[in-house]
Design a protein around this motif. Sequence first.
Motif, PDB file in Angstrom:
ATOM      1  N   LYS A   1      -2.920   5.340   5.241  1.00 15.21           N
ATOM      2  CA  LYS A   1      -2.029   6.072   4.348  1.00 15.21           C
ATOM      3  C   LYS A   1      -2.798   7.270   3.808  1.00 15.21           C
ATOM      4  CE  LYS A   1       0.235   5.819  -0.180  1.00 15.21           C
ATOM      5  NZ  LYS A   1       0.491   4.977  -1.368  1.00 15.21           N
ATOM      6  N   VAL A   2      -2.295   8.463   4.075  1.00 12.27           N
ATOM      7  CA  VAL A   2      -2.901   9.688   3.556  1.00 12.27           C
ATOM      8  C   VAL A   2      -1.788  10.460   2.858  1.00 12.27           C
ATOM      9  CG1 VAL A   2      -4.223  11.756   4.061  1.00 12.27           C
ATOM     10  CG2 VAL A   2      -4.542   9.698   5.467  1.00 12.27           C
ATOM     11  N   TYR A   3      -1.653  10.231   1.571  1.00 12.14           N
ATOM     12  CA  TYR A   3      -0.575  10.800   0.769  1.00 12.14           C
ATOM     13  C   TYR A   3       0.775  10.402   1.383  1.00 12.14           C
ATOM     14  CZ  TYR A   3      -4.453  13.144  -1.443  1.00 12.14           C
ATOM     15  OH  TYR A   3      -5.637  13.383  -2.101  1.00 12.14           O
ATOM     16  N   GLN A   4       1.559  11.343   1.913  1.00  8.34           N
ATOM     17  CA  GLN A   4       2.880  10.993   2.434  1.00  8.34           C
ATOM     18  C   GLN A   4       2.868  10.605   3.913  1.00  8.34           C
ATOM     19  OE1 GLN A   4       4.465  10.315  -0.534  1.00  8.34           O
ATOM     20  NE2 GLN A   4       6.224  10.791   0.761  1.00  8.34           N
ATOM     21  N   LYS A   5       1.736  10.735   4.548  1.00  7.91           N
ATOM     22  CA  LYS A   5       1.671  10.439   5.973  1.00  7.91           C
ATOM     23  C   LYS A   5       1.268   8.977   6.219  1.00  7.91           C
ATOM     24  CE  LYS A   5       0.993  15.016   7.944  1.00  7.91           C
ATOM     25  NZ  LYS A   5       2.402  14.983   8.414  1.00  7.91           N
ATOM     26  N   VAL A   6       1.946   8.368   7.185  1.00  5.41           N
ATOM     27  CA  VAL A   6       1.627   7.010   7.639  1.00  5.41           C
ATOM     28  C   VAL A   6       1.169   7.118   9.083  1.00  5.41           C
ATOM     29  CG1 VAL A   6       2.501   4.681   8.033  1.00  5.41           C
ATOM     30  CG2 VAL A   6       3.434   6.070   6.163  1.00  5.41           C
ATOM     31  N   LYS A   7      -0.005   6.587   9.354  1.00  3.73           N
ATOM     32  CA  LYS A   7      -0.558   6.705  10.707  1.00  3.73           C
ATOM     33  C   LYS A   7      -1.088   5.351  11.175  1.00  3.73           C
ATOM     34  CE  LYS A   7      -3.513   9.759  13.480  1.00  3.73           C
ATOM     35  NZ  LYS A   7      -4.380  10.965  13.431  1.00  3.73           N
TER      36      LYS A   7
ATOM     37  N   LEU B   1       0.828  -1.209   0.000  1.00  5.63           N
ATOM     38  CA  LEU B   1       0.000   0.000   0.000  1.00  5.63           C
ATOM     39  C   LEU B   1       0.862   1.258   0.000  1.00  5.63           C
ATOM     40  CD1 LEU B   1      -2.679   1.583   0.333  1.00  5.63           C
ATOM     41  CD2 LEU B   1      -2.458   1.208   2.811  1.00  5.63           C
ATOM     42  N   LEU B   2       1.856   1.296   0.872  1.00  4.97           N
ATOM     43  CA  LEU B   2       2.671   2.502   1.008  1.00  4.97           C
ATOM     44  C   LEU B   2       3.496   2.785  -0.244  1.00  4.97           C
ATOM     45  CD1 LEU B   2       3.942   2.122   4.693  1.00  4.97           C
ATOM     46  CD2 LEU B   2       2.023   3.491   3.857  1.00  4.97           C
ATOM     47  N   GLN B   3       3.903   1.727  -0.943  1.00  2.75           N
ATOM     48  CA  GLN B   3       4.741   1.921  -2.130  1.00  2.75           C
ATOM     49  C   GLN B   3       3.928   2.095  -3.412  1.00  2.75           C
ATOM     50  OE1 GLN B   3       7.375  -1.481  -2.076  1.00  2.75           O
ATOM     51  NE2 GLN B   3       8.777  -0.523  -0.621  1.00  2.75           N
ATOM     52  N   ASN B   4       2.614   1.936  -3.325  1.00  8.59           N
ATOM     53  CA  ASN B   4       1.750   2.064  -4.490  1.00  8.59           C
ATOM     54  C   ASN B   4       1.452   3.545  -4.767  1.00  8.59           C
ATOM     55  OD1 ASN B   4      -0.160   1.949  -6.502  1.00  8.59           O
ATOM     56  ND2 ASN B   4      -1.447   0.419  -5.481  1.00  8.59           N
ATOM     57  N   GLN B   5       2.150   4.135  -5.726  1.00  8.87           N
ATOM     58  CA  GLN B   5       1.985   5.553  -6.027  1.00  8.87           C
ATOM     59  C   GLN B   5       0.644   5.866  -6.679  1.00  8.87           C
ATOM     60  OE1 GLN B   5       5.395   6.770  -8.339  1.00  8.87           O
ATOM     61  NE2 GLN B   5       6.837   6.401  -6.658  1.00  8.87           N
ATOM     62  N   ARG B   6      -0.027   4.843  -7.199  1.00 12.04           N
ATOM     63  CA  ARG B   6      -1.327   5.060  -7.824  1.00 12.04           C
ATOM     64  C   ARG B   6      -2.456   5.087  -6.799  1.00 12.04           C
ATOM     65  NH1 ARG B   6      -1.188   1.139 -13.198  1.00 12.04           N
ATOM     66  NH2 ARG B   6       0.635   2.113 -14.206  1.00 12.04           N
ATOM     67  N   LYS B   7      -2.137   4.739  -5.569  1.00 13.95           N
ATOM     68  CA  LYS B   7      -3.151   4.733  -4.513  1.00 13.95           C
ATOM     69  C   LYS B   7      -2.677   5.648  -3.384  1.00 13.95           C
ATOM     70  CE  LYS B   7      -6.240   1.633  -2.003  1.00 13.95           C
ATOM     71  NZ  LYS B   7      -6.590   0.220  -1.706  1.00 13.95           N
ATOM     72  N   PRO B   8      -2.995   6.948  -3.453  1.00 15.25           N
ATOM     73  CA  PRO B   8      -2.472   7.907  -2.463  1.00 15.25           C
ATOM     74  C   PRO B   8      -3.070   7.742  -1.072  1.00 15.25           C
ATOM     75  CG  PRO B   8      -4.023   8.994  -3.935  1.00 15.25           C
ATOM     76  CD  PRO B   8      -3.802   7.629  -4.489  1.00 15.25           C
ATOM     77  N   GLN B   9      -4.239   7.074  -0.959  1.00 16.58           N
ATOM     78  CA  GLN B   9      -4.865   6.893   0.342  1.00 16.58           C
ATOM     79  C   GLN B   9      -5.364   5.457   0.482  1.00 16.58           C
ATOM     80  OE1 GLN B   9      -7.235  10.321   1.910  1.00 16.58           O
ATOM     81  NE2 GLN B   9      -7.284  10.972  -0.236  1.00 16.58           N
TER      82      GLN B   9
END
Length: 451
Positions: free
Chosen positions: A311-317, A290-298
């Motif tokens: 995952k919300v764009y560049q933020k991981v929570k 998920l985090l490495q998938n640039q086509r899925k920003p969230q």
Amino acid sequence: MKLQSQFNLQVAQSNWWKSNEPIVIAVSTGVDSMVLLHLIQQLKQYHPQITVAHVNHQLRKQSEDEEQYLRDYCNEHQLQLVVKRWEHGKISSGMEAQARKFRYQFFKEVMQKTGSKVLVTAHQQNDQAETVLMKLVRSGNLKEVAGIKPVRKFAGGKLIRPLLKVRRSEIESYAITNQIHWFEDETNHDDEVQRNRIRHHVLPNLVEENKNVVDHLATFADDLQKQNDLVAKLLDSYLNNLDSFKQTSNSIEVNYDDISNMIEPALQQMMQRLMPVSLTKTQLFEVVQLLQNQRKPQGKIQLGNGFELQKVYQKVKIKKIKSENKTFREKTGFMVVLNHWYDLPSGKSVAIFNSEKVPNGNYLRQSYFWLNDSQFPLQIRPSEIHDRVKLKGGGHKQLRRILIDHKVNNEERKLMFSLVDCHNEVLSILGIQESSTNKSVRTNLYVLLVK
């Protein structure tokens, strides 16, 4: 008396308890725990106030003799004894895990009643070697493969295992020399239990290869524990110094770019900060994808234990969600996390447990599956018209016939869900019928519960 002198020195150096401090000793009447009790009784310095805690599991006729012997022993030596009987019905699976859960809850209660902050158990070096091998077979997770810790937090105090570096043969020799009576648990010879198979077959073969293999496995566990602790400290320091890192009691947040070059250990450490559990390899794979998938920003992934990763764009929570029970979406399925409950739209709840982690309780349905690692991850999804279950005698039964046989009405049919493996093979039409699976050397037992 070599073992006694080593034990005395260890207690003095470790500062596990003070003189006259109340402690609880778990005693089963096996050789390990009887020797542990004797060693502590012989202490001249740092002699504690001893409470012996014993569980009568009521699984063998010999259990009554063991309990009576321990009552006589404690009476003779003027030791406080607390006994609890495990009242249980017929147990078809997960007995070892259920018994362990009952024991440790009992030990916690005894500690609270006696005001003790110390529980002492008799795990020894062979137990450590067996545990390392079992964990390697089951998962390969570094934290699990590190085996049994000599000291860990427990019930507001600590659980101590003073014999963890002592071989079983040395313990038995001490018992014979000091004329300590003990009981052999006949279930220790049952090869249906994985630990017994490791003990009776795997470890002896390794000893033939190298007589010091038990020591080496124990040293490996000790070294790996130290390495894990060091890595955790370094990761904590790194995370704390990041401007993007934020932590509350229920959540942790960080920029993906700040952890991308160490993603798996960073995610594990973040989870450990919130709750002392490790993410599985399957969970880590899903998260990294998920985090490495640039086509899925969230996106979101359920981590179990009441937590989810966002995952919300560049933020991981990683954050605590309102309920540990995950609500099903009526049109989509999702990956199943083992040992966690899920709510069905029908009002029932389901969970898939490792056989050793099955909780006590009364359930509407309890089913068993023999599965191999290649079938994971499992998924729960809406039932499909072409779903079919595998029958015990061979062949299959279609969903349509199952629903007719069980007289499931049209409204209930809309709420049907299936448990499937990663190949979309149906394991269960949840709450109605299960597929037959076969036991083999490559499969492990899992339990499906419905309540």
